[in-house]
Design a protein around this motif. Structure first.
Motif, PDB file in Angstrom:
ATOM      1  N   ARG A   1       0.822  -1.213   0.000  1.00 48.24           N
ATOM      2  CA  ARG A   1       0.000   0.000   0.000  1.00 48.24           C
ATOM      3  C   ARG A   1       0.853   1.259   0.000  1.00 48.24           C
ATOM      4  O   ARG A   1       0.331   2.367  -0.087  1.00 48.24           O
ATOM      5  N   THR A   2       2.177   1.099   0.102  1.00 44.51           N
ATOM      6  CA  THR A   2       3.096   2.237   0.108  1.00 44.51           C
ATOM      7  C   THR A   2       3.689   2.411  -1.286  1.00 44.51           C
ATOM      8  O   THR A   2       4.217   1.454  -1.850  1.00 44.51           O
ATOM      9  N   PRO A   3       3.611   3.607  -1.862  1.00 44.44           N
ATOM     10  CA  PRO A   3       4.184   3.815  -3.205  1.00 44.44           C
ATOM     11  C   PRO A   3       5.668   3.467  -3.224  1.00 44.44           C
ATOM     12  O   PRO A   3       6.405   3.843  -2.320  1.00 44.44           O
ATOM     13  N   PRO A   4       6.133   2.729  -4.225  1.00 42.54           N
ATOM     14  CA  PRO A   4       7.545   2.327  -4.259  1.00 42.54           C
ATOM     15  C   PRO A   4       8.459   3.487  -4.638  1.00 42.54           C
ATOM     16  O   PRO A   4       8.066   4.410  -5.343  1.00 42.54           O
ATOM     17  N   TRP A   5       9.671   3.447  -4.112  1.00 37.88           N
ATOM     18  CA  TRP A   5      10.727   4.385  -4.533  1.00 37.88           C
ATOM     19  C   TRP A   5      12.026   3.604  -4.563  1.00 37.88           C
ATOM     20  O   TRP A   5      12.473   3.065  -3.546  1.00 37.88           O
TER      21      TRP A   5
ATOM     22  N   VAL B   1      11.006   2.228  10.904  1.00 35.57           N
ATOM     23  CA  VAL B   1       9.669   1.834  11.382  1.00 35.57           C
ATOM     24  C   VAL B   1       9.215   2.781  12.482  1.00 35.57           C
ATOM     25  O   VAL B   1       8.078   3.277  12.477  1.00 35.57           O
ATOM     26  N   ARG B   2      10.102   3.055  13.427  1.00 34.92           N
ATOM     27  CA  ARG B   2       9.745   3.941  14.536  1.00 34.92           C
ATOM     28  C   ARG B   2       9.442   5.351  14.041  1.00 34.92           C
ATOM     29  O   ARG B   2       8.520   6.008  14.534  1.00 34.92           O
ATOM     30  N   ALA B   3      10.225   5.823  13.064  1.00 34.02           N
ATOM     31  CA  ALA B   3       9.982   7.161  12.521  1.00 34.02           C
ATOM     32  C   ALA B   3       8.625   7.218  11.822  1.00 34.02           C
ATOM     33  O   ALA B   3       7.897   8.220  11.940  1.00 34.02           O
ATOM     34  N   ALA B   4       8.276   6.164  11.084  1.00 36.91           N
ATOM     35  CA  ALA B   4       6.976   6.131  10.410  1.00 36.91           C
ATOM     36  C   ALA B   4       5.841   6.138  11.425  1.00 36.91           C
ATOM     37  O   ALA B   4       4.821   6.808  11.242  1.00 36.91           O
TER      38      ALA B   4
ATOM     39  N   SER C   1       0.912   4.616   9.994  1.00 37.29           N
ATOM     40  CA  SER C   1       0.786   3.272  10.566  1.00 37.29           C
ATOM     41  C   SER C   1       0.796   2.184   9.494  1.00 37.29           C
ATOM     42  O   SER C   1       1.400   1.119   9.693  1.00 37.29           O
ATOM     43  N   ALA C   2       0.136   2.411   8.362  1.00 36.61           N
ATOM     44  CA  ALA C   2       0.093   1.386   7.319  1.00 36.61           C
ATOM     45  C   ALA C   2       1.488   1.109   6.763  1.00 36.61           C
ATOM     46  O   ALA C   2       1.888  -0.046   6.576  1.00 36.61           O
ATOM     47  N   THR C   3       2.240   2.186   6.525  1.00 35.96           N
ATOM     48  CA  THR C   3       3.607   2.037   6.013  1.00 35.96           C
ATOM     49  C   THR C   3       4.485   1.340   7.040  1.00 35.96           C
ATOM     50  O   THR C   3       5.294   0.464   6.692  1.00 35.96           O
ATOM     51  N   ALA C   4       4.344   1.722   8.312  1.00 36.58           N
ATOM     52  CA  ALA C   4       5.132   1.093   9.383  1.00 36.58           C
ATOM     53  C   ALA C   4       4.811  -0.392   9.476  1.00 36.58           C
ATOM     54  O   ALA C   4       5.710  -1.222   9.682  1.00 36.58           O
ATOM     55  N   ALA C   5       3.525  -0.746   9.328  1.00 33.82           N
ATOM     56  CA  ALA C   5       3.132  -2.156   9.405  1.00 33.82           C
ATOM     57  C   ALA C   5       3.755  -2.956   8.273  1.00 33.82           C
ATOM     58  O   ALA C   5       4.208  -4.095   8.469  1.00 33.82           O
ATOM     59  N   GLU C   6       3.761  -2.386   7.077  1.00 33.71           N
ATOM     60  CA  GLU C   6       4.348  -3.099   5.942  1.00 33.71           C
ATOM     61  C   GLU C   6       5.839  -3.338   6.136  1.00 33.71           C
ATOM     62  O   GLU C   6       6.342  -4.440   5.872  1.00 33.71           O
TER      63      GLU C   6
ATOM     64  N   VAL D   1       3.414  -1.264  16.371  1.00 36.36           N
ATOM     65  CA  VAL D   1       2.651  -1.194  15.122  1.00 36.36           C
ATOM     66  C   VAL D   1       1.205  -1.608  15.370  1.00 36.36           C
ATOM     67  O   VAL D   1       0.267  -0.986  14.837  1.00 36.36           O
ATOM     68  N   LEU D   2       0.996  -2.652  16.180  1.00 32.58           N
ATOM     69  CA  LEU D   2      -0.361  -3.121  16.466  1.00 32.58           C
ATOM     70  C   LEU D   2      -1.201  -2.018  17.107  1.00 32.58           C
ATOM     71  O   LEU D   2      -2.357  -1.794  16.719  1.00 32.58           O
ATOM     72  N   GLU D   3      -0.628  -1.320  18.081  1.00 29.68           N
ATOM     73  CA  GLU D   3      -1.348  -0.230  18.736  1.00 29.68           C
ATOM     74  C   GLU D   3      -1.707   0.861  17.726  1.00 29.68           C
ATOM     75  O   GLU D   3      -2.828   1.397  17.744  1.00 29.68           O
TER      76      GLU D   3
END
Length: 795
Positions: free
Chosen positions: A462-466, A496-499, A505-510, A535-537
């Protein structure tokens, strides 16, 4: 000077003047000839050279004898060194080496085996003390200046090239005017042009034994015109860069303090007894100061002004990263201001890069995050990084095994970068840059996941690729690619923590989900749990059911591996419900397989078989190859438990084919491991040992210590059955140490059970009892359905 001596010196000057005049006249006559013969050209050159020497000698005698100098032209001797910084601490070895170098007694240790060559003694003597702001370059230069001052009786000059606080750096033109006046030049005689002033300065300092300290130089051009042209003078330059363009300069890097030196400095300022009484807090304070002398001085001064403060209280204040720089300010001392000088001297583009690198608050990084943050080519990102290193705003750490450079901030510089990032970069721009960085991390983590778990299924991205050009697409062998990813893993965790902090949250989960394969292979369970719980929270807060389902499934796998079976069961069933509601049927396969393995561990074989068959059916329907291979493995394990090793081998042969087709060598390694169990059940010990050894080779290839330890335990059990107790003991002991190191309590318990049985077989009752006591304590910490005995498992 006596009259006789003065007369003799006057006579010498008269003779020299006459000789010089004659030489000049002869040279002029010869030079006027239209076509001088060859002998005339040679004589003219020789006479001219003699005249030049005599001219220098006349000037030297005149300059050093006030009685012979024109009225009012006698130069005053200048003594401008500031006092030595109070509480100067440490640097003993560096100070001694630099002092010897400055006085010409050293062997140029910073130049390696090089020694001054012919003609070098006549070059300007320049010593460059360089390092980041606040590291104590000025204090060291002044201390060194006082130590060597007796060797420079014609004067000691100090110039701060930075100028007044907040002002522009002093120009060489203005500094030369000041220096010439200090050396006795009449204001009216000082030229206006920079080049002319520099020539006048070199003439005026010729032959003088001067010490000149040029503090806070910005560049080579900033000091080049201020250097005397004589080897009798010593120039000490302080700068944030080594100024490699200064010919003949010896650069000496001034680093941060050693830990003990920083504590000693704190004690000198705040009180040695006070620091000794709270030694642990003192250590925390100097660590928060990054061992930077300026920061430690400020901390000590603040404590000295507040005798009622405990060091522990101040250490807690400094531990808060967001307020730390504000705490490190007192009077005219300010860490923030020191760092800002270096930052403000950079171009807007470099300042922006300096700030954006703080987005992920990572302890180290390559050039790739900057490339993503700025969306620029790799070569341009590398150039910007080098500019930041030269400005002492970043530190070059090393090259990784693949030749890529790695960098880091000093802790306080990182705090400043994060502070300016929040103030100077718009939230929209920060979010866009972070999105590109995390997309880069997703690309890297996805590659690692494909190598460790090919054929696995995850919901669509769900995160646009770069993807940065010409960097990621380098072809590497799988093992090398994983080794490269290992150098980036810590940054990935920070991303992950920065996201999460940015509300993504969606990007961090991925990203967290794609790290699981690497965390599983290396038993990085603490990272795995901390990230996934956070991430769950976030997913639950934002209503992201797909992210929540994926995270619950991954946590269910982790908790099953840790022996936390009730928690793993609850998470698995919850994930199944969420996946079904979202229509993500392919994702249910791995959940079902994990639950099947959980029930097998708990001894509920029929329930386990039902879940594994459902997992196999879903995997076959949706083409989830990896889950198909694992389900076949687990069904084979159930057949071995039921005493059907031949049926198990049939299932394992299908599993082997799946993993060979997908190139999943790690999955193949686990298949070989269970094949060894089946052969051992059949009594074919030789074939079992070969399979265990094949599996171990693959586990070691991927750095899977847990898998290798499991194989070692199985080999130990094989040795025990074959009547080789010593070999069995060695295998059990080695595998137990790995499980302890990994925090795998479940397999610590299994291995302790095997050791107890072995000790009892060999009549070692005391050792067996000791192991039993250890097992009892360990069992109490394992989560189980009941308080009954741990279900039987094979090593």
């Amino acid at each position: 000077m006596t009259g006789a001596a003065g007369g003799r010196r006057a006579a010498r000057v008269t003779v020299l003047v006459v000789a010089w005049s004659a030489a000049a006249a002869i040279a002029a006559v010869l030079g006027a000839l239209n076509s001088p013969p060859p002998w005339a050209i040679g004589v003219g050159a020789a006479v001219g050279a003699v005249g030049s020497v005599l001219s220098v000698r006349v000037n030297t005698l005149l300059e050093h004898d006030p009685a012979l100098s024109p009225a009012g032209s006698a130069r005053p001797t200048v003594h401008q060194l500031p006092p030595v910084v109070a509480h100067f601490t440490g640097r003993e070895v560096l100070l001694r080496e630099v002092r010897e170098l400055a006085m010409g007694r050293a062997s140029f240790p910073w130049l390696g085996s090089r020694r001054p060559g012919r003609g070098e003694a006549s070059r300007p003597r320049i010593l460059t003390l360089w390092g980041r702001g606040g590291v104590g370059k000025t204090a060291l230069a002044i201390r060194l200046g006082h130590d060597v001052a007796p060797g420079f009786p014609d004067g000691q000059i100090y110039v701060d090239l930075r100028g007044a606080p907040g002002s522009l750096p002093r120009s060489p033109t203005d500094v030369l005017e000041m220096l010439l006046r200090d050396l006795g030049a009449d204001a009216a005689s000082i030229p206006d042009n920079l080049d002319d002033r520099a020539r006048t300065f070199r003439t005026r300092t010729s032959g003088l034994r001067l010490l000149i300290i040029l503090d806070n130089a910005q560049s080579e051009e900033h000091v080049r015109y201020l250097l005397p042209g004589t080897s009798t003078a010593l120039t000490i330059v302080t700068s944030r860069s080594p100024l490699p363009g200064l010919d003949g300069s010896v650069p000496v890097e001034v680093g941060i303090l050693e830990h003990d030196q920083a504590v000693a400095l704190l004690g000198k300022l705040a009180g040695a007894g006070r620091v000794a009484a709270e030694a642990e807090a003192a250590t925390d304070i100097v660590r928060s100061c990054g061992l930077l002398p300026l920061a430690v001085r400020i901390a000590g001064a603040r404590l000295a002004a507040r005798p009622g403060w405990s060091l522990a209280r101040f250490a807690q204040r400094l531990a808060d990263q967001q307020r730390r720089l504000g705490e490190l300010e007192t009077g005219g001392l300010d860490v923030r201001a020191s760092i800002s000088l270096g930052v403000n001297a950079q171009s807007p583009a470099v300042r922006r890069a300096f700030q954006l690198l703080a987005l992920c608050d990572a302890p180290s990084f390559s050039t790739r995050p900057l490339q993503a943050a700025l969306d620029i080519p790799a070569q341009e990102a590398e150039q910007v990084m080098e500019q930041l290193v030269e400005a002492q705003l970043l530190e070059f750490m090393n090259h990784d095994p693949f030749g890529e450079p790695r960098y880091r901030y000093h802790d306080l510089v990182r705090d400043y970068a994060a502070e300016r990032l929040a103030i100077e970069v718009a939230e929209e721009d920060r979010r866009a840059a972070l999105s590109r960085i995390v997309s880069l991390c997703l690309h890297q983590a996805g590659q690692a996941e494909q190598l460790l778990a090919p054929g696995a299924y995850r919901p669509p991205m769900r995160t646009p690729p770069w993807t940065p050009p010409s960097v990621i697409g380098v072809d590497l062998a799988p093992v090398d690619a994983l080794a490269r990813f290992a150098t980036e893993y810590e940054f990935q965790v920070c991303a992950v923590r920065a996201a999460l902090a940015a509300g993504m949250s969606a990007t961090a989960a991925e990203l967290a989900g794609r790290l699981v394969a690497y965390q599983d292979a290396h038993a990085l369970w603490s990272d795995w749990e901390r990230l996934q719980q956070s991430v769950l929270e976030a997913c639950r807060r934002d209503g992201d059911e797909i992210g929540e389902a994926v995270t619950l499934a991954d946590l269910g796998l982790l908790h099953r591996l840790q022996g936390r079976l009730e928690q793993a069961e609850s998470e698995g069933h919850h994930a199944l419900d969420l996946f079904a509601r979202a229509g993500e049927h392919a994702a249910t396969a791995s959940c079902l397989a994990n639950l099947g393995w959980l029930y097998r561990v708990r001894g509920e074989h029929e329930r386990a078989r039902a879940h594994l068959r459902r997992a196999l059916a879903v995997a076959e329907e949706h083409g989830v190859a990896r889950t198909r291979g694992w389900s076949l493995q687990m069904l084979a394990d159930l057949e071995i438990d039921g005493g059907n090793p031949q049926a198990a081998l049939h299932l394992l042969d299908q599993s082997r084919q799946v993993f060979e087709e997908t190139g999943d060598r790690r999955g193949l390694g686990w298949t070989f491991r269970i094949m060894g169990d089946a052969h051992r059940k059949q009594g074919d010990d030789g074939c079992a040992l070969r399979r265990y050894e094949e599996s171990s080779t693959i586990m070691e290839e991927f750095g899977d210590r847990r898998g290798a330890a499991r194989n070692l335990g199985a080999i130990g059990a094989l040795h025990q059955r074959m009547g080789r107790p010593q070999q069995a003991l060695t295998c059990y002991a080695e595998s137990l140490e790995v499980f302890r190191d990994l925090g795998d309590r479940q397999w610590q318990a299994r291995t302790l059970e095997a050791l107890i049985e072995l000790h009892e077989e060999t009549g070692q009752a005391e050792l067996a009892e000791s192991r039993r006591t250890e097992l009892t304590g360990l069992m109490s910490s394992l989560t189980r359905v009941s308080q009954g005995p741990l279900p039987s498992r094979r090593l």
